[in-house]
Scaffold this active site. Sequence first.
Site, PDB file in Angstrom:
ATOM      1  N   GLY A  15       0.451  -1.106  -0.020  1.00 13.92           N
ATOM      2  CA  GLY A  15      -0.044   0.083   0.422  1.00 13.92           C
ATOM      3  C   GLY A  15       0.958   1.126   0.312  1.00 13.92           C
ATOM      4  CB  VAL A  16       4.483   1.779   0.849  1.00 14.54           C
ATOM      5  CG1 VAL A  16       5.739   2.867   0.644  1.00 14.54           C
ATOM      6  CG2 VAL A  16       4.492   1.663   2.163  1.00 14.54           C
ATOM      7  N   PRO A  19       7.374   7.259  -6.102  1.00 16.07           N
ATOM      8  CG  PRO A  19       8.350   9.055  -5.790  1.00 16.07           C
ATOM      9  CD  PRO A  19       7.593   8.109  -5.460  1.00 16.07           C
ATOM     10  CB  ALA A  20       6.246   6.615 -12.069  1.00 11.87           C
ATOM     11  CG  LEU A  21      11.542   9.292 -13.585  1.00 16.68           C
ATOM     12  CD1 LEU A  21      11.795   8.798 -14.701  1.00 16.68           C
ATOM     13  CD2 LEU A  21      11.260  11.110 -14.885  1.00 16.68           C
ATOM     14  N   GLY A  22      11.911   8.351 -10.578  1.00 17.02           N
ATOM     15  CA  GLY A  22      13.031   9.583  -9.241  1.00 17.02           C
ATOM     16  C   GLY A  22      14.985   9.088  -9.717  1.00 17.02           C
ATOM     17  N   GLY A  24      18.939   7.427  -9.391  1.00 11.80           N
ATOM     18  CA  GLY A  24      19.728   7.468  -9.630  1.00 11.80           C
ATOM     19  C   GLY A  24      21.181   8.361  -9.449  1.00 11.80           C
ATOM     20  CG  ASP A  49      18.319   3.629  -6.054  1.00 10.10           C
ATOM     21  OD1 ASP A  49      17.339   2.647  -5.997  1.00 10.10           O
ATOM     22  OD2 ASP A  49      19.796   3.320  -6.383  1.00 10.10           O
ATOM     23  CE1 TYR A  54      25.405   1.893  -6.603  1.00  8.47           C
ATOM     24  CE2 TYR A  54      23.401   3.701  -6.315  1.00  8.47           C
ATOM     25  CZ  TYR A  54      23.654   2.345  -7.126  1.00  8.47           C
ATOM     26  OH  TYR A  54      22.699   1.549  -7.028  1.00  8.47           O
ATOM     27  CE  LYS A  79      19.220   0.460  -5.001  1.00 12.31           C
ATOM     28  NZ  LYS A  79      20.371   1.797  -5.319  1.00 12.31           N
ATOM     29  CG  HIS A 112      23.613  -3.576  -4.525  1.00  9.14           C
ATOM     30  ND1 HIS A 112      24.383  -2.209  -4.068  1.00  9.14           N
ATOM     31  CD2 HIS A 112      23.403  -3.660  -5.526  1.00  9.14           C
ATOM     32  CE1 HIS A 112      24.139  -1.098  -4.785  1.00  9.14           C
ATOM     33  NE2 HIS A 112      24.018  -2.131  -6.297  1.00  9.14           N
TER      34      HIS A 112
END
Length: 291
Positions: A15-16, A19-22, A24, A49, A54, A79, A112
Amino acid sequence: MPMDAIMPMLTLNNGVTIPALGFGVYRNPPAQTTVAVETALANGYRLIDTAAAYGNETEVGSALSQSGVDRARLFITTKLWIDDYGYDSALRAFDTSMAKVGLDTLDLYLLHQPLPSDFDATVASYQALQTLYEQGRVRAIGVSNFGTAQLAELLARTDVVPAVNQIEVHPYFTEPELRAFNLENGILTQAWSPIGGVNRYAAKSGNVKDPLRDPLITALAAKYSKTPAQIILRWDIQQGLCAIPKSVSPKRIAENIDIFDFYLTNAELSDISALDTGIRGGPNPEDIRRS
């Protein structure tokens, strides 16, 4: 209207919404990460993200704290790297990551990679993520780079279905079978390298198969007065994927989110999907080993 006000939202299996675009930050040097994330936030991105591997979680945290964006409007992912796999070590690594990003609660925490050589450690790590989820320290948990067999085994040995499987997806590597398995099990497919950048930075020679230069993509870019990257990201979004492009260029960061004023036709979506080569640009998850 602010860009984040028109951003499509996808609903995870618990249910969370995400956004469709993020944005990275893979391969972003730490020295450039804070400014890049600040630029992304200023342009309306709300999904950021990152990952322990990283090496730029601290810089992401600095950008978040300096942005002035309400925490409730942000969706932050990091991650767990395979060197920290194991139940107790995963919990310690989570605390380390949270201290770096400067947050009390994380929106999404992912394994990851699968660790094929020690899948018991992979399962134990995911069980640690389940504990964090049950404690309310993370709003959703998931995985990255898992194939169908690895997902099936994880599902059989754990209690919480991953909310997300973040995998390489772009027009030259579309992963239809894995995406179908994700969908069947209520797992959102999130695309890393969604415009095929991995094909460029992972190339061993000058013979690079780059979706941005594909004649079909460039023709559609001319038709819609958009960039090739915008065409590909539109393809991602219209298929129900969550895409997380990366850049350190302010111009490209702004362009990549400017994709919500046009639509590709169903035929155009199918034509782009037909560009699939079946060849991944990134490493094969089956070959991953601890360092």
